[in-house]
Motif scaffolding. Structure first.
Motif, PDB file in Angstrom:
ATOM      1  N   GLU A 262       6.717   3.455  10.513  1.00 36.71           N
ATOM      2  CA  GLU A 262       7.589   4.166   9.576  1.00 36.71           C
ATOM      3  C   GLU A 262       8.328   3.180   8.665  1.00 36.71           C
ATOM      4  N   ASP A 263       8.712   2.020   9.225  1.00 37.30           N
ATOM      5  CA  ASP A 263       9.408   1.018   8.431  1.00 37.30           C
ATOM      6  C   ASP A 263       8.438   0.259   7.532  1.00 37.30           C
ATOM      7  N   ALA A 264       7.193   0.144   7.965  1.00 40.62           N
ATOM      8  CA  ALA A 264       6.174  -0.484   7.117  1.00 40.62           C
ATOM      9  C   ALA A 264       6.011   0.295   5.822  1.00 40.62           C
ATOM     10  N   LEU A 265       6.053   1.625   5.897  1.00 32.98           N
ATOM     11  CA  LEU A 265       5.951   2.443   4.693  1.00 32.98           C
ATOM     12  C   LEU A 265       7.127   2.176   3.747  1.00 32.98           C
ATOM     13  N   THR A 266       8.318   2.012   4.314  1.00 33.56           N
ATOM     14  CA  THR A 266       9.492   1.704   3.495  1.00 33.56           C
ATOM     15  C   THR A 266       9.322   0.362   2.787  1.00 33.56           C
ATOM     16  N   VAL A 267       8.788  -0.623   3.514  1.00 31.84           N
ATOM     17  CA  VAL A 267       8.561  -1.946   2.924  1.00 31.84           C
ATOM     18  C   VAL A 267       7.547  -1.865   1.792  1.00 31.84           C
ATOM     19  N   LEU A 268       6.433  -1.197   2.033  1.00 38.01           N
ATOM     20  CA  LEU A 268       5.387  -1.108   1.011  1.00 38.01           C
ATOM     21  C   LEU A 268       5.875  -0.342  -0.208  1.00 38.01           C
ATOM     22  N   ASN A 269       6.644   0.716   0.016  1.00 38.44           N
ATOM     23  CA  ASN A 269       7.247   1.438  -1.112  1.00 38.44           C
ATOM     24  C   ASN A 269       8.142   0.531  -1.926  1.00 38.44           C
ATOM     25  N   GLY A 270       8.956  -0.251  -1.232  1.00 35.96           N
ATOM     26  CA  GLY A 270       9.881  -1.140  -1.920  1.00 35.96           C
ATOM     27  C   GLY A 270       9.174  -2.212  -2.727  1.00 35.96           C
ATOM     28  N   LEU A 271       7.983  -2.610  -2.272  1.00 37.26           N
ATOM     29  CA  LEU A 271       7.212  -3.614  -2.998  1.00 37.26           C
ATOM     30  C   LEU A 271       6.530  -3.035  -4.242  1.00 37.26           C
ATOM     31  N   GLY A 272       6.411  -1.716  -4.291  1.00 33.28           N
ATOM     32  CA  GLY A 272       5.687  -1.089  -5.397  1.00 33.28           C
ATOM     33  C   GLY A 272       4.196  -1.006  -5.161  1.00 33.28           C
ATOM     34  N   VAL A 273       3.783  -1.081  -3.897  1.00 36.88           N
ATOM     35  CA  VAL A 273       2.371  -0.914  -3.555  1.00 36.88           C
ATOM     36  C   VAL A 273       1.965   0.527  -3.841  1.00 36.88           C
ATOM     37  N   ARG A 274       0.741   0.700  -4.325  1.00 40.34           N
ATOM     38  CA  ARG A 274       0.319   2.029  -4.769  1.00 40.34           C
ATOM     39  C   ARG A 274      -0.186   2.918  -3.624  1.00 40.34           C
ATOM     40  N   ALA A 275      -0.958   2.330  -2.709  1.00 36.55           N
ATOM     41  CA  ALA A 275      -1.622   3.147  -1.683  1.00 36.55           C
ATOM     42  C   ALA A 275      -1.623   2.414  -0.345  1.00 36.55           C
ATOM     43  N   THR A 276      -1.870   3.171   0.713  1.00 32.09           N
ATOM     44  CA  THR A 276      -1.883   2.575   2.037  1.00 32.09           C
ATOM     45  C   THR A 276      -2.879   3.285   2.950  1.00 32.09           C
ATOM     46  N   GLU A 277      -3.224   2.604   4.018  1.00 33.48           N
ATOM     47  CA  GLU A 277      -3.891   3.210   5.163  1.00 33.48           C
ATOM     48  C   GLU A 277      -2.937   3.069   6.334  1.00 33.48           C
ATOM     49  N   ILE A 278      -2.622   4.168   6.989  1.00 28.86           N
ATOM     50  CA  ILE A 278      -1.709   4.127   8.132  1.00 28.86           C
ATOM     51  C   ILE A 278      -2.512   3.890   9.400  1.00 28.86           C
TER      52      ILE A 278
ATOM     53  N   ARG B  24       5.688  13.757  10.863  1.00 24.21           N
ATOM     54  CA  ARG B  24       6.686  14.204   9.892  1.00 24.21           C
ATOM     55  C   ARG B  24       7.663  13.073   9.553  1.00 24.21           C
ATOM     56  N   LEU B  25       7.908  12.172  10.500  1.00 28.86           N
ATOM     57  CA  LEU B  25       8.716  10.992  10.197  1.00 28.86           C
ATOM     58  C   LEU B  25       7.999  10.126   9.155  1.00 28.86           C
ATOM     59  N   LEU B  26       6.691   9.913   9.346  1.00 30.72           N
ATOM     60  CA  LEU B  26       5.927   9.137   8.376  1.00 30.72           C
ATOM     61  C   LEU B  26       5.926   9.818   7.014  1.00 30.72           C
ATOM     62  N   LEU B  27       5.788  11.131   7.002  1.00 30.08           N
ATOM     63  CA  LEU B  27       5.818  11.872   5.743  1.00 30.08           C
ATOM     64  C   LEU B  27       7.139  11.650   5.023  1.00 30.08           C
ATOM     65  N   SER B  28       8.239  11.638   5.773  1.00 23.97           N
ATOM     66  CA  SER B  28       9.561  11.463   5.167  1.00 23.97           C
ATOM     67  C   SER B  28       9.753  10.056   4.616  1.00 23.97           C
ATOM     68  N   ARG B  29       8.976   9.086   5.129  1.00 21.78           N
ATOM     69  CA  ARG B  29       9.089   7.697   4.668  1.00 21.78           C
ATOM     70  C   ARG B  29       8.020   7.342   3.633  1.00 21.78           C
ATOM     71  N   ARG B  30       7.122   8.254   3.361  1.00 17.37           N
ATOM     72  CA  ARG B  30       5.972   7.956   2.494  1.00 17.37           C
ATOM     73  C   ARG B  30       6.383   7.629   1.066  1.00 17.37           C
ATOM     74  N   GLY B  31       7.397   8.296   0.579  1.00 18.45           N
ATOM     75  CA  GLY B  31       7.858   8.048  -0.781  1.00 18.45           C
ATOM     76  C   GLY B  31       6.747   8.249  -1.791  1.00 18.45           C
ATOM     77  N   GLY B  32       6.606   7.287  -2.701  1.00 14.21           N
ATOM     78  CA  GLY B  32       5.580   7.387  -3.734  1.00 14.21           C
ATOM     79  C   GLY B  32       4.228   6.848  -3.321  1.00 14.21           C
ATOM     80  N   LEU B  33       4.095   6.391  -2.090  1.00 16.87           N
ATOM     81  CA  LEU B  33       2.824   5.857  -1.618  1.00 16.87           C
ATOM     82  C   LEU B  33       1.771   6.954  -1.500  1.00 16.87           C
ATOM     83  N   HIS B  34       0.564   6.631  -1.924  1.00 14.40           N
ATOM     84  CA  HIS B  34      -0.574   7.497  -1.646  1.00 14.40           C
ATOM     85  C   HIS B  34      -1.170   7.067  -0.316  1.00 14.40           C
ATOM     86  N   VAL B  35      -1.118   7.951   0.676  1.00 12.59           N
ATOM     87  CA  VAL B  35      -1.722   7.643   1.974  1.00 12.59           C
ATOM     88  C   VAL B  35      -3.191   8.029   1.892  1.00 12.59           C
TER      89      VAL B  35
END
Length: 264
Positions: free
Chosen positions: A17-33, A47-58
């Motif tokens: 969940e915190d990794a998603l916050t880090v990647l969002n903060g970096l401006g990364v576009r997409a991720t694989e969880i 649902r926790l991951l969804l709440s941390r997803r922000g603008g990331l495309h999973v």
């Protein structure tokens, strides 16, 4: 094509969940969880991951292979039933946090006397796994992995002939470790590649981030484009292959520049 970063790059540095916050903060576009354990297959965690997803495309979901994937092909009815229960839990979670592809290793091939895989015998299990994933809107993607089922080019083509909905994932690191040139895997999966896992390698053979080694990414991405690929180019390295998080964003920028150059 577009770049992304797997949460596995931050394994033990950050919880998912915190990794998603880090990647969002970096401006990364997409991720694989990369779901790492059974407690991460639950609806609550999804649902926790969804709440941390922000603008990331999973783009996709990955799981720790040995937790249940080999047992999906097993003969013991209880073990197989438990494996499919876990598969449904993981895919239900993926549907919640928005992943539409599942990076899959399948059977492990860790014994030295492992017999070559027989595609015809694998087809019934693959059809059942595909159906289970489809119930949750997720596409099954077999990854090239030197110690797992897809450890050599030539296996994917007969499987996809019998299971047309099956997709593939090229991992250039794993292709190198398998001893086969990665273009052979591209040819085998041509027209069916969902995403790729990218990493670089230095002069000593050590894994590093794209742009920090000697791997020819322009050639690789051109080959993928020529094979009809137009998906996520996901960076997947180990946590000790880089120093700081800013390097992850620089690696994405490096790939995006090449993608732009080749018209990908």
């Amino acid at each position: 094509m577009y770049s992304g970063v797997s949460t596995s790059c931050l394994f033990l540095r950050e919880m998912n969940e915190d990794a998603l916050t880090v990647l969002n903060g970096l401006g990364v576009r997409a991720t694989e969880i990369f779901l790492t354990t059974y407690s991460e297959y639950t609806e609550e965690f999804a649902r926790l991951l969804l709440s941390r997803r922000g603008g990331l495309h999973v783009h996709s979901v990955h799981v720790l292979n040995t937790q249940f994937e080999p047992q999906l092909f097993g003969g013991h009815p209880r073990a197989r039933a438990d494996a499919f229960r876990l598969l449904h839990e993981a895919m239900s979670s993926a549907q919640i946090f928005g992943a539409t592809y599942y990076t899959f290793h399948g059977i492990t091939r860790l014994k030295k006397n492992s017999a070559p895989a027989d595609p015809a015998r694998l087809v019934p299990s693959f059809r059942a796994i595909l159906d289970a994933c489809a119930e949750h809107g997720v596409r099954l993607c077999l990854e090239s992995v030197h110690w797992a089922l897809y450890d050599h080019p030539g296996l994917f083509r007969p499987l996809v002939s019998a299971c047309p909905d099956l997709l593939g994932v090229l991992d250039v690191k794993q292709a190198r470790l398998s001893g086969y040139p990665y273009p052979m895997y591209i040819k085998d999966m041509e027209g069916h590649i969902a995403h790729v896992h990218l990493s670089d390698v230095d002069e000593r053979g050590r894994i590093c981030l794209p742009g920090e080694g000697i791997f020819d990414f322009e050639e690789c991405l051109r080959r993928l484009k020529d094979a009809g690929f137009d998906g996520a180019a996901i960076i997947e390295v180990y946590p000790d292959n880089y120093a700081g998080y800013a390097q992850l964003k620089r690696a994405c920028d490096y790939l995006d520049e090449i993608i732009y150059k080749i018209g990908g």
